[in-house]
Motif scaffolding. Structure first.
Motif, short mmCIF file in Angstrom:
data_model
loop_
_atom_site.label_atom_id
_atom_site.label_comp_id
_atom_site.label_asym_id
_atom_site.label_seq_id
_atom_site.Cartn_x
_atom_site.Cartn_y
_atom_site.Cartn_z
N ASP A 41 0.71 -1.29 0.24
CA ASP A 41 0.13 0.00 0.05
C ASP A 41 0.87 1.45 -0.10
O ASP A 41 0.60 2.11 -0.70
N VAL A 44 1.83 1.86 -3.40
CA VAL A 44 0.93 2.38 -4.52
C VAL A 44 0.49 3.85 -4.25
O VAL A 44 0.50 4.66 -5.08
N SER A 122 -9.69 0.00 4.67
CA SER A 122 -10.39 -1.01 3.89
C SER A 122 -11.76 -1.34 4.38
O SER A 122 -12.70 -1.98 3.50
N GLU A 123 -11.89 -1.08 5.65
CA GLU A 123 -13.22 -1.26 6.20
C GLU A 123 -14.31 0.15 6.21
O GLU A 123 -13.94 0.98 6.71
N LYS A 143 -10.28 1.98 1.14
CA LYS A 143 -9.50 1.25 0.25
C LYS A 143 -9.94 0.37 -0.66
O LYS A 143 -11.00 -0.28 -0.25
N PRO A 144 -9.36 -0.13 -1.86
CA PRO A 144 -8.21 0.23 -2.50
C PRO A 144 -8.51 1.98 -2.94
O PRO A 144 -9.30 2.18 -3.43
N VAL A 145 -7.20 2.46 -2.75
CA VAL A 145 -7.17 3.78 -3.22
C VAL A 145 -7.03 4.15 -4.61
O VAL A 145 -6.14 3.38 -5.17
N LYS A 146 -7.72 4.90 -5.15
CA LYS A 146 -7.66 5.05 -6.49
C LYS A 146 -7.13 6.43 -6.90
O LYS A 146 -6.91 7.30 -6.02
#
Lengths: 234, 151
Positions: A41, A44, A122-123, A143-146
């Motif tokens: 992460d 990313v 993520s939650e 998440k997932p971060v775009k």
């Protein structure tokens, strides 16, 4: 050059040659501190931030983040006072210190409480989101971060209100606050007093719609809304 | 094989990975973050994912092997794996992790062990697929072609 005083704030002066035609996303030096215990992460988020022209420091824990900011009680900051952090983006679930605990520490610090903090998780738990916003988080990203998440963040925090030609990183929230105290120049912070009339003009239109806007009480009660609206009472 | 054929193979293969649910749009996100200044970004992130996962799978195997299973620990590992697989778009691994976490909550050792097997399987599958994909990319580049953007 007349702007020499401003340039002393800048670490990368070469960016300011030929300022005409520079788009906000190219020219400002937004420094983001990214905190995530996951190596994947971190890689990313680092790339996402760099591709949106942000300078990134990525650390793997809340503790390290505090050390970097010079807020760790045990380790004193080693000459980091000059390093400006414009945004802190942190994961929520981390061993040791959670993102929430980190958020509280940052908001409890006189030096850094104004720095916007964004939580990633993520939650998608409403209670979690609420407690983070209550604690002063600027935003909460699932998440997932775009790329679109990062672009959106950057745009609304550091985007359209950038002063042309000054190239200074200005937090939109602060700009809104400043427009309210611009009537008393002595109290406004140095960075804001150098605002060109053009830019404060573009902002002066915003308070008026707000004061007459029929916003529902619930939106005013939401912490993020409060953050944006407090200083726009005319 | 000449470049055009390789490129077509690459496109078809990538499409199949999405079709079969091995990859989701987060993988496409990663591909979009790759450019001339960062030509190996996807491979780098995926390699980190492989390393991370292998370690996590070992930890999980050990944790479930204990006399008295520490389900909090197991859940923490699965949570991590769920996160990283989600971040690279490894959809089937991520879904296997979601099921796994439910059984952690129930503290059901047998079911957890089965889930671990499932996760290992899905990981092995996606690893093979991605290795194949990257090999294809390499072949294209070596043949002097450009890697097509898919998705």
């Amino acid at each position: 050059m007349a702007r020499d005083g401003m340039f002393s704030r800048w670490r990368r002066t070469e960016k300011f040659e030929g300022m005409s035609g520079l788009s906000p996303s190219d020219c400002h030096d937004v420094h983001v501190l990214a905190v995530d215990d996951s190596l994947v992460d971190r890689k990313v988020i680092e790339r996402l931030l760099k591709i949106t022209s942000c300078k990134v420091t990525a650390v793997d824990s809340g503790r390290r983040a505090l050390q970097f900011l010079g807020l760790d009680e045990e380790k004193s900051s080693v000459g980091f006072d000059g390093l400006k952090v414009d945004l802190i983006i942190t994961d929520y679930c981390m061993p040791g210190m959670t993102g929430y605990e980190l958020l509280k520490k940052i908001k409890g610090s006189s030096t850094f409480r104004e720095v916007p903090v964004v939580i990633m998780s993520s939650e998608n738990v409403l209670a979690r989101i609420d407690s983070c916003l209550e604690e002063g988080a600027e935003d909460f990203i699932v998440k997932p971060v775009k790329l679109s998440d990062v672009k959106r963040l950057k745009d609304y925090m550091f985007g359209e209100d950038l002063i042309q030609g000054e190239g200074q990183v200005v937090n939109k929230r602060k700009l809104q606050e400043a427009c309210e105290i611009s009537s008393s120049p002595s109290s406004s912070p140095p960075s804001i007093s150098s605002l060109s009339p053009l830019s404060s003009q573009s902002l002066s239109s915003s308070p008026s719609p707000r004061s007459s806007s029929p916003s529902s009480p619930s939106s005013l009660d939401s912490p993020t809304r409060r953050l944006k609206m407090t200083n726009c009472d005319t | 094989m000449e470049v055009g054929q390789l490129q077509r193979k690459f496109v078809d293969y990538t499409a199949s990975l999405f079709c079969e649910g091995f990859l989701d749009e987060q993988f496409t996100q990663l591909q979009q973050l790759q450019d001339e200044s960062n030509p190996d970004f996807v491979v780098e992130v995926v390699s980190l994912f492989f390393e991370d996962t292998e370690k996590l799978l070992n930890d999980l195997t050990r944790a479930l092997d204990q006399q008295s299973v520490d389900f909090k620990k197991v859940d923490a590992h699965v949570h991590q794996l769920k996160g990283s697989s989600s971040s690279i778009g490894a959809q089937r691994v991520r879904n296997a992790c979601i099921a796994f976490r439910n059984f952690c909550e129930e503290q059901n050792t047998d079911a957890c062990s089965k889930c671990l097997l499932q996760v290992k399987q899905e990981y092995s599958l996606v690893k093979n697929k991605l290795d194949t994909l990257f090999r294809l990319e390499q072949q294209i580049v070596e043949a002097g072609g450009a890697v097509p953007m898919v998705g």
